[in-house]
Enzyme design. Structure first.
Site, PDB file in Angstrom:
ATOM      1  N   GLU A 143      38.566  88.378  18.166  1.00 59.34           N
ATOM      2  CA  GLU A 143      38.020  87.578  19.259  1.00 59.34           C
ATOM      3  C   GLU A 143      37.123  88.423  20.170  1.00 59.34           C
ATOM      4  O   GLU A 143      37.576  89.405  20.742  1.00 59.34           O
ATOM      5  CB  GLU A 143      39.166  86.998  20.103  1.00 59.34           C
ATOM      6  CG  GLU A 143      38.701  86.207  21.318  1.00 59.34           C
ATOM      7  CD  GLU A 143      39.847  85.807  22.226  1.00 59.34           C
ATOM      8  OE1 GLU A 143      39.643  84.924  23.070  1.00 59.34           O
ATOM      9  OE2 GLU A 143      40.943  86.398  22.101  1.00 59.34           O
ATOM     10  N   GLU A 240      43.411  77.479  26.504  1.00 61.20           N
ATOM     11  CA  GLU A 240      43.688  78.785  27.104  1.00 61.20           C
ATOM     12  C   GLU A 240      42.921  78.895  28.413  1.00 61.20           C
ATOM     13  O   GLU A 240      41.913  79.575  28.515  1.00 61.20           O
ATOM     14  CB  GLU A 240      43.302  79.918  26.144  1.00 61.20           C
ATOM     15  CG  GLU A 240      43.846  81.261  26.622  1.00 61.20           C
ATOM     16  CD  GLU A 240      43.354  82.440  25.797  1.00 61.20           C
ATOM     17  OE1 GLU A 240      44.186  83.212  25.326  1.00 61.20           O
ATOM     18  OE2 GLU A 240      42.123  82.585  25.642  1.00 61.20           O
TER      19      GLU A 240
END
Length: 259
Positions: A143, A240
């Site tokens: 990520e 998130e």
């Protein structure tokens, strides 16, 4: 229709972590993700998933000493054995919890180490992790994280991520695309996701500025979710974000998508 996973590291912080599984189920979520499972017994987590009929879709590899500021150890020389042990531990949890994706936070490089040495180490570590996870049919993800929130983080944009994935050369290495982070770094969200859709295994959402829930900032999530449907994205979308007030008060945006 998009399918959403509640990130229990960010949402439902009004209650203790173990209570968040039930809270997520009560709010209509059928899946959860969170950063680290390692502080809890496997049986405890497995029972929460089963009792609340939840799928766990993601957790991270162990990331070193988080309280001391470490954000992953894949880029740190001298930590190779610890990294490999962490891969084994992450697989053990994932296998027991039915989790098919593990994200590797690569970390903050040691500025005293030559960049070429760091790059080579990252490739070696990811190659190992991807191979070990492939044996268990678990996807390894990486990520990129924006430079404003985490200035020292190794992976900052999709261009760098793709270069890294090419160097590793594993069919079991995928991209975790966090829309909030990439809005801050790149923009061109829909075009980027269309271009990289065969490499994206997981998407996460938050709005910008503030990293609060969708609908609080500049990102048009209705358009984005429609585009993801049109391109046939079938993976999970992780929520998130930091609730602007309480988690439940901020969930009105997701209700029209839950079914």
């Amino acid at each position: 229709m998009p399918k959403f996973s509640a990130n229990l590291s960010m949402l439902f912080n009004e209650v203790d972590f173990i209570q968040r599984f039930r809270a997520a189920r009560q709010q209509g979520f059928s899946a959860v993700e969170y950063m680290f499972p390692y502080g809890y017994a496997i049986d405890t987590l497995r029972n929460e998933l089963a009792e609340n009929q939840l799928v766990q879709v993601l957790h991270n590899l162990p990331a070193g000493n988080w309280e001391a500021g470490e954000r992953g150890i894949a880029c740190l020389p001298g930590r190779e054995a610890e990294f490999r042990d962490g891969v084994g531990l992450a697989i053990e949890y994932a296998r027991a919890l039915g989790c098919q994706q593990i994200n590797c936070l690569i970390g903050n490089p040691d500025s005293r180490v030559d960049a070429d040495i760091t790059d080579s180490l990252v490739v070696t570590n990811l190659s190992y992790a991807a191979k070990e996870m492939a044996k268990e049919n678990i996807r390894l993800l990486v990520e990129p994280i924006n430079k404003y929130d985490m200035p020292a983080f190794y992976l900052k944009n999709t261009h760098q991520a793709l270069e890294l994935m090419t160097r590793v050369g594993s069919p079991n290495l995928y991209l975790q695309y966090d829309i909030y982070h990439m809005q801050r770094m790149e923009g061109e969200l829909i075009q980027t996701m269309q271009r990289l859709q065969d490499k994206i295994a997981h998407i996460q959402v938050a709005d910008n500025p503030g990293r609060n829930e969708p609908g609080t900032g500049e990102i048009n999530y209705d358009v984005i979710f429609n585009a993801l449907d049109n391109m046939g994205y079938s993976g999970w979308i992780g929520c998130e974000y930091k609730p602007a007030t309480t988690t439940v008060a901020g969930l009105s945006w997701v209700k029209k998508y839950q079914h």
